[in-house]
Design a protein around this motif. Structure first.
Motif, PDB file in Angstrom:
ATOM      1  N   GLY A   1      -8.958  -2.570   9.734  1.00 26.03           N
ATOM      2  CA  GLY A   1      -8.413  -1.588   9.168  1.00 26.03           C
ATOM      3  C   GLY A   1      -9.184  -0.582   8.446  1.00 26.03           C
ATOM      4  O   GLY A   1      -8.819   0.076   7.251  1.00 26.03           O
ATOM      5  N   ASN A   2     -10.414  -0.565   8.738  1.00 26.52           N
ATOM      6  CA  ASN A   2     -11.490   0.438   7.828  1.00 26.52           C
ATOM      7  C   ASN A   2     -10.894   1.810   7.808  1.00 26.52           C
ATOM      8  O   ASN A   2     -10.984   2.480   6.771  1.00 26.52           O
ATOM      9  CB  ASN A   2     -12.790   0.362   8.439  1.00 26.52           C
ATOM     10  N   LYS A   3     -10.580   2.169   9.138  1.00 30.78           N
ATOM     11  CA  LYS A   3     -10.129   3.713   8.814  1.00 30.78           C
ATOM     12  C   LYS A   3      -8.859   3.885   8.343  1.00 30.78           C
ATOM     13  O   LYS A   3      -8.867   4.862   7.328  1.00 30.78           O
ATOM     14  CB  LYS A   3      -9.705   4.246  10.365  1.00 30.78           C
TER      15      LYS A   3
ATOM     16  N   PRO B   1      -4.033  -3.342  11.084  1.00 31.85           N
ATOM     17  CA  PRO B   1      -2.759  -3.242  10.285  1.00 31.85           C
ATOM     18  C   PRO B   1      -1.795  -3.080  11.312  1.00 31.85           C
ATOM     19  O   PRO B   1      -0.355  -3.295  10.970  1.00 31.85           O
ATOM     20  CB  PRO B   1      -3.067  -1.806   9.627  1.00 31.85           C
ATOM     21  N   ALA B   2      -1.685  -2.046  12.398  1.00 31.40           N
ATOM     22  CA  ALA B   2      -0.571  -1.723  13.221  1.00 31.40           C
ATOM     23  C   ALA B   2       0.005  -3.022  13.879  1.00 31.40           C
ATOM     24  O   ALA B   2       1.100  -3.083  14.212  1.00 31.40           O
ATOM     25  CB  ALA B   2      -0.898  -0.813  14.055  1.00 31.40           C
ATOM     26  N   GLN B   3      -0.812  -3.952  14.099  1.00 26.45           N
ATOM     27  CA  GLN B   3      -0.319  -5.429  14.692  1.00 26.45           C
ATOM     28  C   GLN B   3       0.124  -6.283  13.670  1.00 26.45           C
ATOM     29  O   GLN B   3       0.901  -7.305  14.144  1.00 26.45           O
ATOM     30  CB  GLN B   3      -1.750  -5.839  15.389  1.00 26.45           C
ATOM     31  N   ILE B   4       0.112  -5.782  12.685  1.00 29.38           N
ATOM     32  CA  ILE B   4       0.559  -6.908  11.630  1.00 29.38           C
ATOM     33  C   ILE B   4       2.062  -6.845  11.704  1.00 29.38           C
ATOM     34  O   ILE B   4       2.694  -5.932  11.358  1.00 29.38           O
ATOM     35  CB  ILE B   4       0.088  -6.643   9.877  1.00 29.38           C
ATOM     36  N   THR B   5       2.926  -8.107  11.546  1.00 31.08           N
ATOM     37  CA  THR B   5       4.476  -8.073  11.696  1.00 31.08           C
ATOM     38  C   THR B   5       4.988  -8.594  10.380  1.00 31.08           C
ATOM     39  O   THR B   5       4.341  -8.845   9.314  1.00 31.08           O
ATOM     40  CB  THR B   5       4.687  -8.949  12.791  1.00 31.08           C
TER      41      THR B   5
ATOM     42  N   TYR C   1       3.895  -9.395  -8.207  1.00 28.06           N
ATOM     43  CA  TYR C   1       4.942  -8.059  -8.152  1.00 28.06           C
ATOM     44  C   TYR C   1       3.706  -7.132  -7.666  1.00 28.06           C
ATOM     45  O   TYR C   1       3.978  -6.126  -6.941  1.00 28.06           O
ATOM     46  CB  TYR C   1       5.341  -7.853  -9.457  1.00 28.06           C
ATOM     47  N   THR C   2       2.632  -7.036  -8.451  1.00 29.99           N
ATOM     48  CA  THR C   2       1.571  -6.063  -8.174  1.00 29.99           C
ATOM     49  C   THR C   2       1.039  -6.158  -6.579  1.00 29.99           C
ATOM     50  O   THR C   2       0.966  -4.870  -6.025  1.00 29.99           O
ATOM     51  CB  THR C   2       0.256  -6.193  -9.112  1.00 29.99           C
ATOM     52  N   THR C   3       0.924  -7.291  -6.254  1.00 34.09           N
ATOM     53  CA  THR C   3       0.327  -7.287  -4.813  1.00 34.09           C
ATOM     54  C   THR C   3       1.257  -6.627  -3.696  1.00 34.09           C
ATOM     55  O   THR C   3       0.960  -6.215  -2.825  1.00 34.09           O
ATOM     56  CB  THR C   3       0.074  -8.746  -4.601  1.00 34.09           C
ATOM     57  N   ILE C   4       2.659  -7.129  -4.024  1.00 37.16           N
ATOM     58  CA  ILE C   4       3.695  -6.653  -3.176  1.00 37.16           C
ATOM     59  C   ILE C   4       3.504  -5.137  -3.115  1.00 37.16           C
ATOM     60  O   ILE C   4       3.887  -4.441  -2.083  1.00 37.16           O
ATOM     61  CB  ILE C   4       5.068  -7.455  -3.183  1.00 37.16           C
ATOM     62  N   LYS C   5       3.694  -4.683  -4.228  1.00 37.66           N
ATOM     63  CA  LYS C   5       3.648  -3.227  -4.285  1.00 37.66           C
ATOM     64  C   LYS C   5       2.476  -2.602  -3.669  1.00 37.66           C
ATOM     65  O   LYS C   5       2.918  -1.538  -3.108  1.00 37.66           O
ATOM     66  CB  LYS C   5       3.852  -2.994  -5.786  1.00 37.66           C
ATOM     67  N   GLY C   6       1.277  -3.284  -3.711  1.00 38.63           N
ATOM     68  CA  GLY C   6       0.350  -2.543  -3.194  1.00 38.63           C
ATOM     69  C   GLY C   6       0.281  -2.739  -1.591  1.00 38.63           C
ATOM     70  O   GLY C   6       0.240  -1.691  -0.843  1.00 38.63           O
ATOM     71  N   ILE C   7       0.778  -3.935  -1.073  1.00 37.99           N
ATOM     72  CA  ILE C   7       0.865  -4.009   0.277  1.00 37.99           C
ATOM     73  C   ILE C   7       2.129  -3.082   0.850  1.00 37.99           C
ATOM     74  O   ILE C   7       1.841  -2.261   1.870  1.00 37.99           O
ATOM     75  CB  ILE C   7       1.479  -5.526   0.586  1.00 37.99           C
ATOM     76  N   GLN C   8       3.182  -2.834   0.057  1.00 39.36           N
ATOM     77  CA  GLN C   8       4.283  -1.813   0.549  1.00 39.36           C
ATOM     78  C   GLN C   8       3.967  -0.644   0.753  1.00 39.36           C
ATOM     79  O   GLN C   8       4.070   0.055   1.814  1.00 39.36           O
ATOM     80  CB  GLN C   8       5.369  -2.046  -0.350  1.00 39.36           C
ATOM     81  N   SER C   9       3.062  -0.157  -0.427  1.00 42.47           N
ATOM     82  CA  SER C   9       2.636   1.227  -0.382  1.00 42.47           C
ATOM     83  C   SER C   9       1.735   1.648   0.808  1.00 42.47           C
ATOM     84  O   SER C   9       1.930   2.451   1.526  1.00 42.47           O
ATOM     85  CB  SER C   9       1.573   1.354  -1.604  1.00 42.47           C
ATOM     86  N   PHE C  10       0.863   0.627   1.301  1.00 45.81           N
ATOM     87  CA  PHE C  10      -0.102   0.693   2.381  1.00 45.81           C
ATOM     88  C   PHE C  10       0.580   0.736   3.526  1.00 45.81           C
ATOM     89  O   PHE C  10       0.414   1.718   4.479  1.00 45.81           O
ATOM     90  CB  PHE C  10      -1.166  -0.416   2.577  1.00 45.81           C
ATOM     91  N   PHE C  11       1.718  -0.091   3.926  1.00 39.34           N
ATOM     92  CA  PHE C  11       2.141  -0.053   5.125  1.00 39.34           C
ATOM     93  C   PHE C  11       3.241   1.071   5.303  1.00 39.34           C
ATOM     94  O   PHE C  11       3.372   1.619   6.549  1.00 39.34           O
ATOM     95  CB  PHE C  11       2.858  -1.600   5.525  1.00 39.34           C
ATOM     96  N   ARG C  12       3.886   1.510   4.263  1.00 38.85           N
ATOM     97  CA  ARG C  12       4.575   2.841   4.340  1.00 38.85           C
ATOM     98  C   ARG C  12       3.542   3.893   4.592  1.00 38.85           C
ATOM     99  O   ARG C  12       4.282   4.876   5.483  1.00 38.85           O
ATOM    100  CB  ARG C  12       5.405   2.803   3.069  1.00 38.85           C
ATOM    101  N   PHE C  13       2.415   3.984   4.011  1.00 37.51           N
ATOM    102  CA  PHE C  13       1.669   4.984   4.400  1.00 37.51           C
ATOM    103  C   PHE C  13       1.234   5.167   5.623  1.00 37.51           C
ATOM    104  O   PHE C  13       1.117   6.287   6.258  1.00 37.51           O
ATOM    105  CB  PHE C  13       0.336   4.813   3.501  1.00 37.51           C
ATOM    106  N   ILE C  14       0.971   3.992   6.620  1.00 42.16           N
ATOM    107  CA  ILE C  14       0.527   4.011   7.812  1.00 42.16           C
ATOM    108  C   ILE C  14       1.598   3.933   8.820  1.00 42.16           C
ATOM    109  O   ILE C  14       1.619   4.019   9.950  1.00 42.16           O
ATOM    110  CB  ILE C  14      -0.287   2.971   8.170  1.00 42.16           C
TER     111      ILE C  14
END
Length: 278
Positions: free
Chosen positions: A4-6, A43-47, A70-83
């Motif tokens: 997921g570098n790009k 990232p696109a392959q993660i379920t 809490y912080t970790t999940i917020k960061g993960i959610q932000s990233f996957f919503r972004f992509i």
């Protein structure tokens, strides 16, 4: 192999565009790096199942606290919503525990600040932290022209939440700053400097720790502890909670109200003065 570098590069740029703080950008990108490395897929392959297992891994094997989770999940959610992925939509962050702020007494704060009196820069730094409640990142970002000695105010430009605000300087802080600046050859640029340039948060944390030790304070003292001490002292001395909110730069008064819970002796005193006389 890295994944997921790009996407991560684009996510970092997105966070910056959204005016997220440097700390948040660094933290969220670190979180995303960790999850991609652990799952081992693009990232696109993660379920959703991948992320559910990762959450369990953090909670059980890594023993993450509620706040870290809490912080970790917020960061993960932000990233996957972004992509544009819904993989993180089933993740539910736990409620964060409400930790009481740690602070030191007024006598300890006085001893801490006075222990630095022989070093003009350090003395001015401790005065600023103790008498303004600045965040360490805000202190390090200050420039000389942000401090108006005549008006006795400091302008905090784009503090946390991208908000400008004014903090007040007392006479002793003004005098400490003038003494420090008078000892410098360079009167422009960063307000607090080292031989290498603008002072860093790590350097300020080290300064606070060392002088706390010199002052004989056994508690762990950090710049943020001094911020808590500033707020708690104002409240104890009768300052309105809304004024404290403005000085600290809190967007919500709910954040400031946590200080109303920390001083048991103050609560007892106010209660004795205000209790019903049935």
């Amino acid at each position: 192999m890295s994944y997921g570098n790009k996407e991560l590069t684009e996510f970092r740029q997105y966070l910056r565009t959204e005016k997220r703080s440097k700390g948040t950008v660094k933290q969220y990108c670190h979180i995303v790096n960790n999850v991609l490395a652990h799952v081992g897929r693009e990232p696109a392959q993660i379920t959703r199942d991948d992320l559910a297992r990762y959450k369990a891994h953090l909670a059980i094997e890594k023993e993450y606290s509620k706040n870290s989770m809490y912080t970790t999940i917020k960061g993960i959610q932000s990233f996957f919503r972004f992509i544009g992925s819904d993989a993180a939509e089933d993740l539910v962050p736990p409620r964060r525990s409400e930790r009481m702020p740690r602070y030191i007494s007024e006598a300890e704060a006085h001893a801490l600040i006075e222990s630095a009196k022989g070093e003009k820069r350090d003395y001015a730094i401790l005065k600023m932290l103790g008498y303004t409640g600045l965040r360490v990142s805000e202190l390090c970002a200050l420039n000389v022209d942000d401090a108006d000695m005549h008006e006795k105010v400091v302008t905090i430009k784009s503090g946390k939440g991208d908000k400008d605000r004014i903090v007040i300087l007392d006479d002793s802080s003004v005098n400490a700053l003038r003494s420090y600046l008078g000892s410098r050859s360079e009167q422009n640029g960063a307000l607090f400097v080292t031989k290498r340039g603008r002072i860093s948060p790590v350097s300020v944390q080290r300064i606070v720790k060392n002088y706390a030790k010199s002052a004989g304070i056994s508690k762990k003292v950090t710049p943020h502890v001094l911020r808590h001490t500033f707020a708690t002292t104002l409240l104890r001395r009768g300052a309105d909670i809304r004024i404290i909110q403005k000085l600290l730069g809190h967007s919500s008064i709910a954040t400031t109200q946590i200080y109303t819970h920390v001083d048991e002796s103050m609560l007892k005193t106010v209660y004795e003065k205000s209790k019903p006389q049935y």
